[in-house]
Write a protein that holds these residues in place. Structure first.
Motif, short mmCIF file in Angstrom:
data_model
loop_
_atom_site.label_atom_id
_atom_site.label_comp_id
_atom_site.label_asym_id
_atom_site.label_seq_id
_atom_site.Cartn_x
_atom_site.Cartn_y
_atom_site.Cartn_z
N LEU A 156 0.83 -1.22 0.00
CA LEU A 156 0.00 0.00 0.00
C LEU A 156 0.86 1.26 0.00
N LEU A 157 1.94 1.26 0.77
CA LEU A 157 2.81 2.44 0.80
C LEU A 157 3.50 2.65 -0.55
N GLU A 158 3.74 1.57 -1.28
CA GLU A 158 4.30 1.72 -2.62
C GLU A 158 3.32 2.47 -3.52
N ILE A 159 2.04 2.19 -3.35
CA ILE A 159 1.03 2.89 -4.14
C ILE A 159 1.07 4.39 -3.85
N VAL A 160 1.28 4.75 -2.57
CA VAL A 160 1.35 6.17 -2.18
C VAL A 160 2.45 6.87 -2.94
N PHE A 161 3.67 6.31 -2.89
CA PHE A 161 4.80 7.00 -3.52
C PHE A 161 4.76 6.88 -5.04
N ILE A 162 4.18 5.79 -5.57
CA ILE A 162 4.03 5.69 -7.02
C ILE A 162 3.11 6.80 -7.53
N ASN A 163 2.01 7.04 -6.82
CA ASN A 163 1.10 8.10 -7.24
C ASN A 163 1.76 9.47 -7.19
N LEU A 164 2.51 9.74 -6.11
CA LEU A 164 3.18 11.04 -5.99
C LEU A 164 4.27 11.21 -7.04
N LEU A 165 5.03 10.14 -7.31
CA LEU A 165 6.09 10.21 -8.32
C LEU A 165 5.50 10.36 -9.72
N LYS A 166 4.39 9.68 -9.98
CA LYS A 166 3.74 9.80 -11.29
C LYS A 166 3.21 11.22 -11.49
N ASN A 167 2.65 11.81 -10.42
CA ASN A 167 2.19 13.20 -10.52
C ASN A 167 3.34 14.13 -10.88
N ALA A 168 4.50 13.89 -10.21
CA ALA A 168 5.67 14.72 -10.51
C ALA A 168 6.12 14.54 -11.94
N ALA A 169 6.07 13.29 -12.45
CA ALA A 169 6.50 13.02 -13.82
C ALA A 169 5.56 13.66 -14.84
N ILE A 170 4.26 13.65 -14.52
CA ILE A 170 3.26 14.14 -15.49
C ILE A 170 3.17 15.67 -15.46
N TYR A 171 3.15 16.25 -14.25
CA TYR A 171 2.85 17.68 -14.13
C TYR A 171 4.07 18.58 -13.97
N SER A 172 5.25 18.02 -13.74
CA SER A 172 6.43 18.88 -13.56
C SER A 172 6.90 19.40 -14.91
N ILE A 173 7.55 20.54 -14.86
CA ILE A 173 8.01 21.16 -16.11
C ILE A 173 9.43 20.73 -16.48
N ASN A 174 10.15 20.11 -15.55
CA ASN A 174 11.53 19.70 -15.82
C ASN A 174 11.74 18.20 -15.62
N HIS A 175 10.60 17.44 -15.38
CA HIS A 175 10.65 15.98 -15.20
C HIS A 175 11.63 15.60 -14.09
N LYS A 176 11.55 16.36 -13.01
CA LYS A 176 12.46 16.10 -11.90
C LYS A 176 11.67 16.20 -10.59
N VAL A 177 11.96 15.29 -9.66
CA VAL A 177 11.31 15.29 -8.37
C VAL A 177 12.37 15.28 -7.28
N GLU A 178 12.16 16.09 -6.27
CA GLU A 178 13.08 16.16 -5.13
C GLU A 178 12.39 15.55 -3.91
N ILE A 179 13.07 14.60 -3.29
CA ILE A 179 12.53 13.94 -2.10
C ILE A 179 13.49 14.15 -0.95
#
Length: 452
Positions: free
Chosen positions: A351-374
Motif C-alpha cells: 500500500l505504501l508503494e502505491i502512495v509513492f508511485i502516485n506522488l512520483l507519477k504526478n511529478a512526472a506528469i505535471y512537472s516542467i523539468n521531469h524532476k522530483v526532489e525527495i
C-alpha cells in the motif's frame, strides 16, 4: 456531554428546584405560624392584664408586685405601659428610665380600639379597654426571642438539608441513570467493534422488550442487510478488478512486443507508447482498488510489518521509471535525522508503494523539468517525507478539493489521469495514521508533505 449525564443533570436539576420550592414553602409557613402564635400570646397577655385591672382593688399598689411575678411567664422582654382616659401614664414596667411613647399610637387607639404592629422592633400590641366604667390605654411591647431563634435554626437546617439532599440526589440520579443506560453503553461498545469486514457480527439480543432491546433487534437486521449489500459490492469490485487485470496484462505484453519491432512510422510508435502508458495506468488503478477492498483501518494493523521508507521510495521510483524514463529523482536525508531507526515505520509495504508511485507519477506528469526532489527529515519526533516538483501550482479552491474523488486541477489539462490517485493516497495514509499536506513552496513549486 453524554446522554447519561444529560438525563442525570436534567433530572437532578428539576428535583433540586422542586425540593428548593418545598423548603421555601416550609420556611414561609413556619414563619407565619410563629407570627400567629406570638400574636396569640400577645393577646392573652393583654387579656390577662385587663382581668388584673378589673379585679384589683388598688391597682397602683398591687401592679408592681403583680407584674414582677408574672413578667416572664408568657412573653420575653415584655414592656407594659398603662394610660388613663386622659392619656396620662399611670403605670410602666420600665424602671429607672425615662419612659417615651408614641402619642400617635394612642390616637389610633381612639379609632381602631386595637393596634398590632409586627413590623416594629419590638413588636407592639395595644388596646383601648373600658374597665369598671373607665377607659385604659394598654400598650404592650415584646420581642419573640424564642420564635426568632427557632426560625433561625430552621433556616440553617433547611439550607444544610437542601445542600446535602441535592448532593445525594445528584449522585443517586447519576447512579440510577447509569444503571438504566448500561445496556445502551454495552450496545455502543459492541457496535464500535463492528467494521466493514465484521458485518456478520450479531449483537446479543436481550429478552427485554424495552427500547434498547428493540433497538438491538433493529440494528442486527440492518447489519445483516448491509452485509449482503457490502459483500455483493466487494465481490463485484474484486472480481471486476481481477478480470480487468488479465486483459490489461495481455495488452501490455502485446504493446511491448510491437514497440520492440522496427516500426518506421513515428506516429504509430508514439500512439503505441501512449497506449502503453494508459494500460499501465489502468493496471495500477485496478491494483490499488483491489488492495483497498481487502483492508480497513482496523483490520489492517494485524498485518503491519517494519518497513524502511527509503527502500519503499526507491522501489516505487523503479516502477515509475519504466513508464516515465525521463523522470529524475533527487533523494536526500536531512541532518535532522538523529537515528536511522526513525526511517522504519510499521505498515503494509504494497500500500505504501502505491502512495509513492502516485506522488512520483504526478511529478512526472505535471512537472516542467521531469524532476522530483525527495527529502526525508525529522520534525518534533515525527518522520516527514517532502515530495517537491516544479510546475503549475494549485489555486486555493483546488487545494480545498484536492483529495476529492475525480478532482483534477487546471494543470491537468491535456494530460492523462483518473483523478483518484490522491484520493487513494490519502486513504492509505489514514490507514497508517499518517497525514499528507499540500503546500505551494514557492513560485511554480509544489510540495506534498507526508508525516508519519
Amino acid at each position: 456531554m453524554t446522554l447519561k449525564r444529560k438525563i442525570a443533570f436534567n433530572l437532578s436539576f428539576a428535583f433540586s428546584i422542586l425540593f428548593g420550592l418545598v423548603m421555601v414553602i416550609i420556611y414561609i409557613l413556619f414563619n407565619g405560624f410563629r407570627k400567629d402564635e406570638f400574636k396569640d400570646r400577645f393577646r392573652k397577655r393583654l387579656d390577662f392584664t385587663v382581668t388584673f385591672i378589673e379585679k384589683s382593688k388598688n391597682f397602683e399598689e398591687e401592679a408592681p408586685l403583680f407584674f414582677d411575678e408574672n413578667s416572664d411567664n408568657v412573653l420575653l422582654n415584655e414592656k407594659i405601659l398603662i394610660f388613663d382616659a386622659n392619656k396620662k401614664l399611670i403605670y410602666s414596667t420600665i424602671k429607672d428610665q425615662n419612659v417615651e411613647w408614641n402619642e400617635s399610637l394612642l390616637d389610633d387607639l381612639d379609632q381602631k380600639k386595637v393596634v398590632y404592629d409586627e413590623s416594629s422592633h419590638p413588636e407592639i400590641y395595644a388596646v383601648l379597654s373600658n374597665i369598671n366604667s373607665k377607659n385604659y390605654y394598654i400598650v404592650t411591647t415584646a420581642i419573640d426571642v424564642n420564635g426568632n431563634s427557632k426560625l433561625q435554626f430552621l433556616k440553617y437546617l433547611l439550607i444544610f438539608s437542601y445542600c446535602l439532599s441535592c448532593l445525594l440526589l445528584w449522585l443517586f440520579c447519576y447512579y440510577i441513570v447509569g444503571r438504566l443506560l448500561r445496556p445502551l453503553e454495552d450496545l455502543n461498545e459492541q457496535v464500535s467493534d463492528i467494521t466493514a469486514h465484521k458485518l456478520t457480527t450479531q449483537i446479543p439480543e436481550q429478552n427485554s422488550k424495552d427500547e434498547i432491546g428493540v433497538l438491538t433487534k433493529s440494528f442486527n437486521t440492518m447489519i445483516a442487510r448491509l452485509n449482503d449489500v457490502f459483500q455483493s459490492q466487494k465481490d463485484f469490485t474484486a472480481s471486476a478488478s481481477h478480470e480487468i487485470r488479465t486483459p490489461l496484462t495481455r495488452m501490455s505484453f502485446q504493446l511491448e512486443n510491437l514497440l520492440r519491432q522496427d516500426i518506421q512510422d513515428q506516429e504509430v510508435t508514439q500512439s503505441l507508447k501512449q497506449m502503453q502508458k494508459d494500460v499501465h495506468q489502468l493496471s495500477d488503478l485496478t491494483k490499488s482498488l483491489l488492495l483497498l477492498t481487502r483492508f480497513d483501518k482496523k483490520n489492517i494493523s494485524s498485518i503491519y510489518e517494519l518497513i524502511r521508507v527509503d527502500e519503499v521510495i526507491f522501489e516505487s521510483f523503479e516502477k515509475v521509471e519504466k513508464n516515465f524514463p525521463e523522470l529524475q529523482m533527487d533523494f536526500q536525508i536531512s541532518n535532522t535525522i538523529s537515528e536511522l531507526d526513525i526511517l522504519e515505520i510499521r505498515g503494509v509495504k504494497s500500500l505504501l508503494e502505491i502512495v509513492f508511485i502516485n506522488l512520483l507519477k504526478n511529478a512526472a506528469i505535471y512537472s516542467i523539468n521531469h524532476k522530483v526532489e525527495i527529502l526525508i527529515l525529522e520534525i518534533e519526533g515525527r518522520l516527514v517525507v517532502d515530495v517537491c516538483s516544479k510546475g503549475k501550482t494549485l489555486s486555493k479552491d483546488e487545494q480545498q478539493r484536492l483529495y476529492e474523488a475525480f478532482m483534477r486541477g487546471d494543470n491537468s489539462q491535456n494530460t492523462i489521469g483518473s483523478g483518484l490517485g490522491l484520493r487513494i493516497t490519502k486513504r492509505i495514509l489514514e490507514y497508517h495514521n499518517a497525514d499528507i499536506v499540500y503546500k505551494v513552496k514557492s513560485h511554480n513549486e509544489n510540495l506534498f508533505r507526508l508525516m508519519f
